[in-house]
Write a protein that holds these residues in place. Sequence first.
Motif, PDB file in Angstrom:
ATOM      1  N   ARG A   4       0.841  -1.193   0.000  1.00 47.97           N
ATOM      2  CA  ARG A   4       0.000   0.000   0.000  1.00 47.97           C
ATOM      3  C   ARG A   4       0.876   1.242   0.000  1.00 47.97           C
ATOM      4  O   ARG A   4       2.014   1.207   0.438  1.00 47.97           O
ATOM      5  N   THR A   5       0.319   2.323  -0.476  1.00 47.24           N
ATOM      6  CA  THR A   5       1.006   3.611  -0.393  1.00 47.24           C
ATOM      7  C   THR A   5       0.238   4.474   0.587  1.00 47.24           C
ATOM      8  O   THR A   5      -0.980   4.415   0.665  1.00 47.24           O
ATOM      9  N   CYS A   6       0.959   5.277   1.324  1.00 40.90           N
ATOM     10  CA  CYS A   6       0.320   6.075   2.375  1.00 40.90           C
ATOM     11  C   CYS A   6       0.009   7.500   1.929  1.00 40.90           C
ATOM     12  O   CYS A   6      -0.822   8.166   2.516  1.00 40.90           O
ATOM     13  N   GLY A   7       0.730   8.009   0.925  1.00 36.26           N
ATOM     14  CA  GLY A   7       0.499   9.369   0.469  1.00 36.26           C
ATOM     15  C   GLY A   7       1.317  10.417   1.199  1.00 36.26           C
ATOM     16  O   GLY A   7       1.227  11.601   0.898  1.00 36.26           O
ATOM     17  N   ARG A   8       2.147  10.002   2.148  1.00 35.42           N
ATOM     18  CA  ARG A   8       2.933  10.970   2.919  1.00 35.42           C
ATOM     19  C   ARG A   8       4.023  11.636   2.093  1.00 35.42           C
ATOM     20  O   ARG A   8       4.522  12.683   2.461  1.00 35.42           O
ATOM     21  N   CYS A   9       4.396  11.032   0.978  1.00 33.86           N
ATOM     22  CA  CYS A   9       5.458  11.614   0.146  1.00 33.86           C
ATOM     23  C   CYS A   9       4.872  12.393  -1.037  1.00 33.86           C
ATOM     24  O   CYS A   9       5.571  12.655  -2.014  1.00 33.86           O
ATOM     25  N   MET A  10       3.612  12.795  -0.948  1.00 36.45           N
ATOM     26  CA  MET A  10       2.959  13.555  -2.019  1.00 36.45           C
ATOM     27  C   MET A  10       3.682  14.876  -2.235  1.00 36.45           C
ATOM     28  O   MET A  10       3.974  15.597  -1.282  1.00 36.45           O
ATOM     29  N   VAL A  11       4.018  15.149  -3.482  1.00 37.15           N
ATOM     30  CA  VAL A  11       4.699  16.386  -3.846  1.00 37.15           C
ATOM     31  C   VAL A  11       3.948  17.057  -4.992  1.00 37.15           C
ATOM     32  O   VAL A  11       3.181  16.413  -5.709  1.00 37.15           O
ATOM     33  N   THR A  12       4.182  18.347  -5.157  1.00 38.84           N
ATOM     34  CA  THR A  12       3.623  19.093  -6.279  1.00 38.84           C
ATOM     35  C   THR A  12       4.744  19.335  -7.273  1.00 38.84           C
ATOM     36  O   THR A  12       5.790  19.877  -6.912  1.00 38.84           O
ATOM     37  N   ILE A  13       4.531  18.916  -8.505  1.00 38.92           N
ATOM     38  CA  ILE A  13       5.517  19.105  -9.561  1.00 38.92           C
ATOM     39  C   ILE A  13       5.353  20.517 -10.117  1.00 38.92           C
ATOM     40  O   ILE A  13       4.314  20.854 -10.675  1.00 38.92           O
ATOM     41  N   LEU A  14       6.378  21.333  -9.937  1.00 40.02           N
ATOM     42  CA  LEU A  14       6.332  22.721 -10.397  1.00 40.02           C
ATOM     43  C   LEU A  14       6.916  22.871 -11.798  1.00 40.02           C
ATOM     44  O   LEU A  14       6.534  23.775 -12.541  1.00 40.02           O
ATOM     45  N   ALA A  15       7.856  22.021 -12.163  1.00 39.49           N
ATOM     46  CA  ALA A  15       8.486  22.079 -13.480  1.00 39.49           C
ATOM     47  C   ALA A  15       9.041  20.695 -13.810  1.00 39.49           C
ATOM     48  O   ALA A  15       9.376  19.921 -12.911  1.00 39.49           O
ATOM     49  N   GLY A  16       9.124  20.389 -15.089  1.00 39.52           N
ATOM     50  CA  GLY A  16       9.727  19.135 -15.521  1.00 39.52           C
ATOM     51  C   GLY A  16       8.806  17.934 -15.515  1.00 39.52           C
ATOM     52  O   GLY A  16       9.281  16.802 -15.597  1.00 39.52           O
ATOM     53  N   ALA A  17       7.504  18.131 -15.423  1.00 39.29           N
ATOM     54  CA  ALA A  17       6.570  17.003 -15.403  1.00 39.29           C
ATOM     55  C   ALA A  17       6.716  16.133 -16.649  1.00 39.29           C
ATOM     56  O   ALA A  17       6.512  14.922 -16.593  1.00 39.29           O
ATOM     57  N   HIS A  18       7.116  16.747 -17.750  1.00 40.97           N
ATOM     58  CA  HIS A  18       7.282  16.001 -18.997  1.00 40.97           C
ATOM     59  C   HIS A  18       8.440  14.997 -18.915  1.00 40.97           C
ATOM     60  O   HIS A  18       8.550  14.100 -19.735  1.00 40.97           O
ATOM     61  N   LEU A  19       9.283  15.115 -17.909  1.00 42.10           N
ATOM     62  CA  LEU A  19      10.400  14.195 -17.728  1.00 42.10           C
ATOM     63  C   LEU A  19      10.021  12.954 -16.918  1.00 42.10           C
ATOM     64  O   LEU A  19      10.825  12.046 -16.779  1.00 42.10           O
ATOM     65  N   LEU A  20       8.807  12.935 -16.384  1.00 46.26           N
ATOM     66  CA  LEU A  20       8.358  11.809 -15.556  1.00 46.26           C
ATOM     67  C   LEU A  20       7.513  10.835 -16.370  1.00 46.26           C
ATOM     68  O   LEU A  20       6.766  11.234 -17.266  1.00 46.26           O
ATOM     69  N   ALA A  21       7.642   9.569 -16.032  1.00 45.44           N
ATOM     70  CA  ALA A  21       6.801   8.534 -16.631  1.00 45.44           C
ATOM     71  C   ALA A  21       5.357   8.770 -16.188  1.00 45.44           C
ATOM     72  O   ALA A  21       5.114   9.456 -15.186  1.00 45.44           O
TER      73      ALA A  21
END
Length: 45
Positions: A4-21
Amino acid sequence: MQKRTCGRCMVTILAGAHLLAPKTRREREKTNHPAKRLSCQAQVK
């Protein structure tokens, strides 16, 4: 046992989202906001 994932490492991508799968299934289960990602699940292409 399913991991399971807990969601505690949730981040907001401000730039470079196109570099993520695309979001994993677990990320999509936590949020449908396009700029929110789980840092434990996000992978660079």
